[in-house]
Design an enzyme around this catalytic site. Structure first.
Site, PDB file in Angstrom:
ATOM      1  N   PRO A   1      -5.078  46.146 -36.970  1.00  0.00           N
ATOM      2  CA  PRO A   1      -4.374  45.446 -36.071  1.00  0.00           C
ATOM      3  C   PRO A   1      -4.718  45.332 -34.378  1.00  0.00           C
ATOM      4  O   PRO A   1      -4.516  46.161 -33.865  1.00  0.00           O
ATOM      5  CB  PRO A   1      -2.904  45.373 -36.186  1.00  0.00           C
ATOM      6  CG  PRO A   1      -3.504  45.683 -37.681  1.00  0.00           C
ATOM      7  CD  PRO A   1      -4.627  47.041 -37.816  1.00  0.00           C
ATOM      8  N   CYS A   2      -4.776  43.823 -33.976  1.00  0.00           N
ATOM      9  CA  CYS A   2      -5.153  44.381 -32.704  1.00  0.00           C
ATOM     10  C   CYS A   2      -3.982  43.520 -31.979  1.00  0.00           C
ATOM     11  O   CYS A   2      -4.552  44.475 -30.293  1.00  0.00           O
ATOM     12  CB  CYS A   2      -6.363  42.794 -32.032  1.00  0.00           C
ATOM     13  SG  CYS A   2      -5.894  41.654 -32.547  1.00  0.00           S
ATOM     14  N   GLN A   3      -3.343  43.313 -32.081  1.00  0.00           N
ATOM     15  CA  GLN A   3      -2.128  42.805 -31.209  1.00  0.00           C
ATOM     16  C   GLN A   3      -1.476  44.225 -30.139  1.00  0.00           C
ATOM     17  O   GLN A   3      -1.247  43.709 -28.753  1.00  0.00           O
ATOM     18  CB  GLN A   3      -0.524  42.819 -32.147  1.00  0.00           C
ATOM     19  CG  GLN A   3      -1.116  41.614 -32.661  1.00  0.00           C
ATOM     20  CD  GLN A   3      -1.037  41.727 -34.113  1.00  0.00           C
ATOM     21  OE1 GLN A   3      -2.144  42.974 -34.308  1.00  0.00           O
ATOM     22  NE2 GLN A   3      -1.389  41.053 -34.673  1.00  0.00           N
TER      23      GLN A   3
ATOM     24  N   PHE B   1      -3.392  46.339 -28.205  1.00  0.00           N
ATOM     25  CA  PHE B   1      -4.479  46.256 -27.286  1.00  0.00           C
ATOM     26  C   PHE B   1      -4.802  44.595 -27.015  1.00  0.00           C
ATOM     27  O   PHE B   1      -5.208  44.748 -26.022  1.00  0.00           O
ATOM     28  CB  PHE B   1      -5.486  46.727 -28.316  1.00  0.00           C
ATOM     29  CG  PHE B   1      -5.619  48.427 -28.687  1.00  0.00           C
ATOM     30  CD1 PHE B   1      -5.033  49.191 -28.082  1.00  0.00           C
ATOM     31  CD2 PHE B   1      -5.367  48.101 -29.644  1.00  0.00           C
ATOM     32  CE1 PHE B   1      -5.385  50.378 -28.659  1.00  0.00           C
ATOM     33  CE2 PHE B   1      -4.756  49.395 -30.138  1.00  0.00           C
ATOM     34  CZ  PHE B   1      -4.481  50.401 -29.910  1.00  0.00           C
ATOM     35  N   SER B   2      -4.316  43.592 -26.972  1.00  0.00           N
ATOM     36  CA  SER B   2      -4.962  42.271 -27.023  1.00  0.00           C
ATOM     37  C   SER B   2      -4.064  41.745 -25.662  1.00  0.00           C
ATOM     38  O   SER B   2      -3.034  42.186 -25.157  1.00  0.00           O
ATOM     39  CB  SER B   2      -4.365  41.448 -28.135  1.00  0.00           C
ATOM     40  OG  SER B   2      -4.829  40.325 -27.707  1.00  0.00           O
TER      41      SER B   2
END
Length: 396
Positions: free
Chosen positions: A79-81, A83-84
């Protein structure tokens, strides 16, 4: 070759790796809507997802020992959240950071290679120490985090181990790169970090595939040869003017452009021009007009004759501006689900059964299928070469 994929989403990465020749023994995804999309496609007889083995669950709950076979590739997009740029920027402090689960899978599966995709925010300066930790832990997956040890203490110990002379039983050669999908024929400017590792005992020397498409070649096609406009049957009277700054740039770089061996960036028009006008009734699946689009500061849509802006899933719902087409007339409209799927290079037979917003979220979270295919094909070819040589040596 056998593969396992974690954090599958709607299947963009899985489709690209399958197209490259990998056979998925397991796909793990907890989101019910994404799983619904995959299952819907599994019921379609000619779809690439038909033989995927899907597990709807949290990766943390997945019993990796059930795989029971040697794995050639472990793939996934944690899941990228955390680091997004559009997220909360929590990194290791964010409960959604699932990199530790990927580390666990590498330890337990011991794949010959792994492939990870994540947002470019992973390389932000304030995350750089944690990114170093990710790379070191992937390099030495069996150097475990001790009880009551912080990740900062762990990374210091990993660094000492990495610089030491004691070989690991399980070690990987790891490399990473920020790639723009447009440079590989995807009609979208989409920058993502890819991490690739090969098990050290295989002695594989691998390098990233060079870009196949460039902005310069598109500029040349538009403003020097005019082939771009001719290909789309756009008359001279309907073509935009070449602005003075661009003309000066062409005069300065013309020689290098003329010698370019790359293909031009693909544009939105290249991707969707053969689809019917979305205002009209269409028999094409997912090609349904959604009204209500409007332009506002920071959300002006994607120009028709450039690669699309990055399609995004959004933190609080779907951001309309990134999923909107800006027409030469000045009008804007939302992309249909089918148009957005094409911008992510999903094949037309891959169906998104959910609502427009949910489907756009899944598409925005996906890895472009063709970019995944290009990277996975290179991995596949290197693994195949090693396997073939091993067979020859054993035969002798």
């Amino acid at each position: 070759m056998k593969s396992v994929e974690l954090f599958t989403g709607a299947g963009g990465l899985a489709m690209g790796t399958a197209k490259a020749g990998f056979h998925h023994l397991a796909l793990v995804e907890r989101d019910k809507h994404s799983c619904y999309t995959i299952r819907e496609n599994q019921q379609r007889s000619n779809n690439a997802a038909s033989n995927w083995r899907l597990h709807q669950m949290d990766v943390a709950d997945f019993d990796i020992s059930t795989i029971g076979k040697e794995i050639d590739l472990l793939a996934g997009g944690p899941p990228c959240q955390p680091f997004s740029i559009g997220g909360r920027h929590g990194a290791h402090l964010d409960e959604r950071d699932m990199f530790p689960q990927f580390f666990r899978a590498v330890r337990e599966l011991r794949p010959k290679a792994f492939l990870i995709e994540n947002v470019r925010g992973l390389l932000r300066q304030n995350f750089i120490n944690y990114f170093e930790y990710i790379i070191l832990q992937l390099t030495h997956p069996e150097v475990l985090l001790n009880d009551n040890e912080s990740w900062i203490e762990h990374v210091a110990r990993l660094e000492r181990h990495h610089n030491g002379a004691v070989p690991d039983d399980l070690e990987y050669k790891v490399t990473y790169k920020l790639l723009n999908a447009a440079d590989y024929g995807v009609p979208q400017k989409r920058e993502r970090v890819f991490i690739v590792g090969f098990r050290s005992d295989l002695n594989i020397n691998w390098s990233w595939t060079e870009p196949t498409h460039t902005e310069e070649a598109l500029i040349w096609d538009k403003w020097v040869t005019g082939e771009y406009w001719e290909r789309h049957s756009i008359p001279s009277s309907a073509r935009p003017d070449c602005n003075p700054k661009l003309r000066a740039r062409l005069q300065k770089t013309g020689a290098s452009l003329l010698g370019s061996m790359t293909a031009p960036w693909r544009t939105v028009r290249d991707a969707i021009s053969d689809l019917p006008n979305s205002h009209a009734a269409s028999s094409i699946p997912n090609h349904i007009y959604i009204p209500g689009a409007r332009s506002y500061p920071g959300h002006t849509g994607s120009p028709l004759d450039e690669p699309a802006k990055t399609l995004k899933a959004g933190v609080h719902g779907v951001p309309g501006g990134e999923n909107m087409l800006a027409l030469p007339s000045g009008e804007v409209r939302y992309f249909t689900v089918r148009e957005a799927a094409r911008l992510q290079t999903f094949p037309d037979d891959y169906y998104f059964p959910c609502t427009w917003g949910e489907s756009m979220r899944q598409i925005g979270n996906a890895v472009p299928v063709n970019l995944a295919y290009i990277i996975a094909s290179s991995i596949y070819n290197h693994l195949q070469f090693v396997t073939a040589n091993k067979k020859i040596v054993n035969a002798v």
